[in-house]
Design an enzyme around this catalytic site. Sequence first.
Site, PDB file in Angstrom:
ATOM      1  CG  ASN A 205      -2.013  -1.046   1.106  1.00 19.18           C
ATOM      2  OD1 ASN A 205      -2.326  -1.734   2.062  1.00 19.18           O
ATOM      3  ND2 ASN A 205      -2.585  -1.206  -0.078  1.00 19.18           N
TER       4      ASN A 205
ATOM      5  NE  ARG B  19      -3.863   3.214   0.772  1.00 20.35           N
ATOM      6  CZ  ARG B  19      -4.158   2.347   1.743  1.00 20.35           C
ATOM      7  NH1 ARG B  19      -3.852   2.634   3.004  1.00 20.35           N
ATOM      8  NH2 ARG B  19      -4.740   1.193   1.489  1.00 20.35           N
TER       9      ARG B  19
END
Length: 447
Positions: A290, A292
């Site tokens: 992921n 982020r």
Amino acid sequence: MFGKILIANRGEIALRVICACKDLGIRTVAVYSEADRDSLHVRFADEAVCIGPAKSTRSYLDMPSIISAAEITNVDAIHPGYGFLSENADFAEVCQASGLDFIGPRPEVTRLMGFKQHAREAMAKAGVPVLPGSRGILSDAAQAASLAAEIGYPVLLKAAAGGGGRGMRIVRQESELASLFAQARQEAEASFSCADVYLEKYILAPRHIEFQVLGDLHGDVAVLGERECSIQRRHQKLVEEAPSPAVAPSLRERMSTILRSALSEIGYSNAGTVEFLMDATGELHFIEVNARIQVEHPVTEFITGIDLVKAQILVAAGLHLHEVIPGPIQLNGHAIECRINAEHPKTFTPSPGRITGLNIPGGIGIRVDTAAYQDGVISPYYDSLVAKLIAFGHDRTEAIGRMNRALEMFVVEGIHTTIPLHQRILAHPDFLAGKLDTDFLSRLDAA
Ligand code: ADP
């Protein structure tokens, strides 16, 4: 250093970014939809710009409106938070083309990680243990069947561009494969406008364990320990903790060494999470990255003492990792996060509406990240997160005790929340013993 940052998000994460900016002396610009006019991120940012109607495709996902808001307010950078445009490589490119720094990885790295099958290939090449599965996109059901026969049932079909558990199908035997393959492709097309699916070994009742990473723009990457997020419902996390009760220091060290070199090879910068599943033998297998900041980042902040959002901003501004994190990374104590959602605790149906009564707990070892307030409205247009309740203790037992105390003192009236569910989870003998896996909730429901 940046003078002003626009936050392309809403809710608790927009407030979280505002906090980091205030601590750094950076001015902030909030953007908001018409439904969020009275939101706290609008109130506490230095400036705020309305970017459109409630529907997120016409506001928080509308790139031209956000870029115009950034240009009008003359910001230096955009922080995307999580969700919305945070993993949209096109948006990161548009920011760059408009002379704005995007606070996240380089667009080409986000694009690589966003296409899960490519991420699997890149990680495997860089020496990370990856689940057995396809080596490319599956061309048809026959190819899926021969691969599944090779690695053994059950297998999982997954959307290459996927997220949020959509486009996933468990296949337990060959007779189901053709129809589930067609379903997975259909759902992937409908959700992500990309029908590509791949296949990997399905692990029975795994533990979900993920590593927090932070890279600078000069090729240096740090690994900030792991989090365990095995308590899930419909493949969505409900309770997260750090460190994982199942990760011994030797495993943590081994994985940190592997990930540091793999991610520098890939050119990863800024904050990210590398997700793994742990099988019954204790082996970890990569599933996805992921690219982020994640919802559950506060548990890592508690045990490392590092402000991850501040660190994101500093590395995006070009600072070296050793300037952002001066000493060695040390893990201290234990932290647990409960996601308090506006949902019926038994059926999980959303329960938006006005909060008519609210008591936010506090006291030693408790942190609450929320944008909720008395008489505020949980909007049906966006996700159902009301608050993240995080408890810290010197050890897991103390963290659980503090979490129980805070859950009891957390009062939300007017809507249903998952607070009672969290109380049941925390009282379960398996939870207390650290015996966690992704099927935990089905056992709790059956009890
Ligand atoms: P998404 O991006 O859609 O959230 P992930 O790949 O992150 O999908 O997986 C989400 C969750 O789905 C995992 O935490 C786990 O519970 C389950 N899952 C994913 N892959 C597997 C697998 N190969 N075997 C068993 N469970 C899996």
